[in-house]
Design a protein around this motif. Structure first.
Motif, PDB file in Angstrom:
ATOM      1  N   LEU A  74       8.353  17.962 -42.940  1.00 48.51           N
ATOM      2  CA  LEU A  74       9.295  16.686 -43.258  1.00 48.51           C
ATOM      3  C   LEU A  74       8.412  15.261 -43.044  1.00 48.51           C
ATOM      4  CD1 LEU A  74      12.853  17.281 -41.699  1.00 48.51           C
ATOM      5  CD2 LEU A  74      11.964  17.516 -44.280  1.00 48.51           C
ATOM      6  N   GLU A  75       7.507  15.393 -41.987  1.00 44.97           N
ATOM      7  CA  GLU A  75       6.527  14.245 -41.762  1.00 44.97           C
ATOM      8  C   GLU A  75       5.569  13.918 -42.790  1.00 44.97           C
ATOM      9  OE1 GLU A  75       4.465  17.499 -39.471  1.00 44.97           O
ATOM     10  OE2 GLU A  75       6.739  16.846 -39.690  1.00 44.97           O
ATOM     11  N   MET A  76       5.272  15.165 -43.544  1.00 41.95           N
ATOM     12  CA  MET A  76       4.244  15.112 -44.562  1.00 41.95           C
ATOM     13  C   MET A  76       3.024  14.954 -44.219  1.00 41.95           C
ATOM     14  SD  MET A  76       6.529  13.187 -47.518  1.00 41.95           S
ATOM     15  CE  MET A  76       5.534  13.731 -49.017  1.00 41.95           C
TER      16      MET A  76
END
Length: 85
Positions: A16-18
């Motif tokens: 999600l934080e990429m």
């Protein structure tokens, strides 16, 4: 997936934080203990002037046995830290 379709790549895993991307590429995997395949690892290097994410990374061959040893080590470390069931 590689045992059944050795010429296909896996979906790209992006948390999600990429912060990074990882993908298994084509290879020759005979079993869960024998084979070689390519892997791509990309790490976020920031954003471009237009605001798009920029990644840099590497690609190389990896032995299935090494992957099993690596994941076993991660599982043992998580268990030691009390983060695994």
């Amino acid at each position: 997936m590689l045992m059944h379709k050795p010429s296909e790549s896996s979906p790209v895993f992006v948390p999600l934080e990429m912060g990074f991307q990882i993908q298994a590429l084509s290879g020759e995997v005979d079993s869960s203990e024998d084979g070689v395949f390519s892997m791509r690892l990309m790490v976020s290097a920031g954003k471009s002037a237009t605001g798009e994410r920029v990644y840099m990374g590497c690609e190389g061959s990896i032995d299935v046995e090494r992957v099993r040893l690596f994941t076993a080590g991660i599982e043992a470390a998580l268990k030691e830290l009390g983060l695994s069931g």
